[in-house]
Design a protein around this motif. Structure first.
Motif, PDB file in Angstrom:
ATOM      1  N   LYS A 153      -3.791  54.984 -28.347  1.00 30.44           N
ATOM      2  CA  LYS A 153      -4.255  56.271 -28.867  1.00 30.44           C
ATOM      3  C   LYS A 153      -4.460  56.225 -30.367  1.00 30.44           C
ATOM      4  O   LYS A 153      -5.431  56.774 -30.898  1.00 30.44           O
ATOM      5  CB  LYS A 153      -3.255  57.373 -28.509  1.00 30.44           C
ATOM      6  CG  LYS A 153      -3.239  57.782 -27.046  1.00 30.44           C
ATOM      7  CD  LYS A 153      -2.194  58.858 -26.793  1.00 30.44           C
ATOM      8  CE  LYS A 153      -2.160  59.276 -25.332  1.00 30.44           C
ATOM      9  NZ  LYS A 153      -1.126  60.325 -25.089  1.00 30.44           N
ATOM     10  N   VAL A 154      -3.550  55.555 -31.074  1.00 35.22           N
ATOM     11  CA  VAL A 154      -3.695  55.449 -32.525  1.00 35.22           C
ATOM     12  C   VAL A 154      -4.886  54.562 -32.875  1.00 35.22           C
ATOM     13  O   VAL A 154      -5.619  54.833 -33.828  1.00 35.22           O
ATOM     14  CB  VAL A 154      -2.394  54.910 -33.163  1.00 35.22           C
ATOM     15  CG1 VAL A 154      -2.556  54.762 -34.671  1.00 35.22           C
ATOM     16  CG2 VAL A 154      -1.232  55.850 -32.863  1.00 35.22           C
ATOM     17  N   VAL A 155      -5.117  53.501 -32.102  1.00 37.01           N
ATOM     18  CA  VAL A 155      -6.259  52.617 -32.344  1.00 37.01           C
ATOM     19  C   VAL A 155      -7.569  53.376 -32.191  1.00 37.01           C
ATOM     20  O   VAL A 155      -8.496  53.219 -32.991  1.00 37.01           O
ATOM     21  CB  VAL A 155      -6.216  51.411 -31.386  1.00 37.01           C
ATOM     22  CG1 VAL A 155      -7.519  50.620 -31.455  1.00 37.01           C
ATOM     23  CG2 VAL A 155      -5.028  50.509 -31.714  1.00 37.01           C
ATOM     24  N   THR A 156      -7.667  54.216 -31.173  1.00 42.55           N
ATOM     25  CA  THR A 156      -8.936  54.880 -30.870  1.00 42.55           C
ATOM     26  C   THR A 156      -9.090  56.240 -31.545  1.00 42.55           C
ATOM     27  O   THR A 156     -10.208  56.668 -31.833  1.00 42.55           O
ATOM     28  CB  THR A 156      -9.100  55.073 -29.352  1.00 42.55           C
ATOM     29  OG1 THR A 156      -7.973  55.826 -28.849  1.00 42.55           O
ATOM     30  CG2 THR A 156      -9.155  53.724 -28.648  1.00 42.55           C
ATOM     31  N   GLU A 157      -7.974  56.915 -31.820  1.00 44.46           N
ATOM     32  CA  GLU A 157      -8.062  58.286 -32.341  1.00 44.46           C
ATOM     33  C   GLU A 157      -7.347  58.489 -33.673  1.00 44.46           C
ATOM     34  O   GLU A 157      -7.361  59.589 -34.231  1.00 44.46           O
ATOM     35  CB  GLU A 157      -7.466  59.273 -31.326  1.00 44.46           C
ATOM     36  CG  GLU A 157      -8.097  59.211 -29.944  1.00 44.46           C
ATOM     37  CD  GLU A 157      -7.369  60.101 -28.951  1.00 44.46           C
ATOM     38  OE1 GLU A 157      -7.064  61.250 -29.322  1.00 44.46           O
ATOM     39  OE2 GLU A 157      -7.108  59.644 -27.818  1.00 44.46           O
ATOM     40  N   GLY A 158      -6.697  57.437 -34.187  1.00 39.56           N
ATOM     41  CA  GLY A 158      -5.899  57.632 -35.378  1.00 39.56           C
ATOM     42  C   GLY A 158      -4.594  58.332 -35.044  1.00 39.56           C
ATOM     43  O   GLY A 158      -4.266  58.562 -33.878  1.00 39.56           O
TER      44      GLY A 158
END
Length: 214
Positions: A153-158
């Motif tokens: 989630k952090v990789v794709t959405e920050g």
């Protein structure tokens, strides 16, 4: 590996483990044994498909410091003699009939500690394209089935991909590194973190007699 200057929250340390081989009868006896954990001695698992029991001794850990004070992982099928003795001591206290069995595997296993032994899953405050998913502090084997979705989630959405509670718990927090003792509430062994290059006697399956590694 990330520099400590880039990630002062994190420190690489290694721990030690050994396997002993059981007979078929012994494996049946210990089948379905729960994971046994003693915070001053270590832990072990039920026999695997090869009838081997894995034992890890508990202690504050080892580092491998370079000239910059960074702990750099390396891998070896060797363990310090002191660790081998602690593993056998734990076996003698829990499964004495197995305590003299020869080791069939020995390894050092690296982890990354955060100062408070909590995860760090976030973008780096100074390098927005760098996502950090670390600080497992020796608990990756428990969280491996689920943690990838949060890092993803952090990789794709920050950071916005995480809930406010998750962002707070897993935030970038270099202030927690101030005055860290690196022991991290761990017990056993010598009671302090030791650098591997100071260890003079090592043992392995291939060479069970104490010998130097460095």
């Amino acid at each position: 590996m990330m520099s400590l200057r880039l990630c002062p929250n994190l420190a690489s340390k290694c721990y030690t483990l050994a396997h002993v081989k059981l007979t078929h009868e012994e494996a049946v006896k210990y089948k379905d044994c729960p994971v046994i954990f003693n915070c001053e001695r270590g832990f072990f698992f039920e026999p695997d498909e090869n009838n081997e029991i894995k034992i890890c001794n508990e202690f504050p850990g080892y580092t491998n410091l370079n000239e910059n004070g960074e702990s750099i992982p390396f891998y070896a099928n060797e363990i310090p003699l002191e660790a081998a003795k602690d593993i056998r001591k734990y076996l003698k206290e829990t499964m004495p009939e197995l305590s003299e069995k020869p080791f069939v595997k020995t390894k050092i296993c690296w982890i990354t500690d955060s100062p408070d032994r909590e995860l760090i899953i976030t973008t780096h405050p100074d390098h927005g394209n760098l996502v950090i998913g670390s600080g497992d502090s020796g608990e990756s084997f428990m969280i491996m089935p689920v943690i990838g979705k949060y890092i993803g989630k952090v990789v794709t959405e920050g950071n916005a991909g995480l809930s406010e509670e998750e962002q707070l718990a897993w935030r970038w927090r270099p202030e927690t590194a101030a005055g860290r003792d690196d022991i991290g509430g761990r017990y056993g062994g010598s009671g302090h973190v030791t650098d591997l290059k100071s260890i003079k006697e090592w043992v392995s399956v291939e060479n069970p007699e104490p010998h130097p590694l460095f």
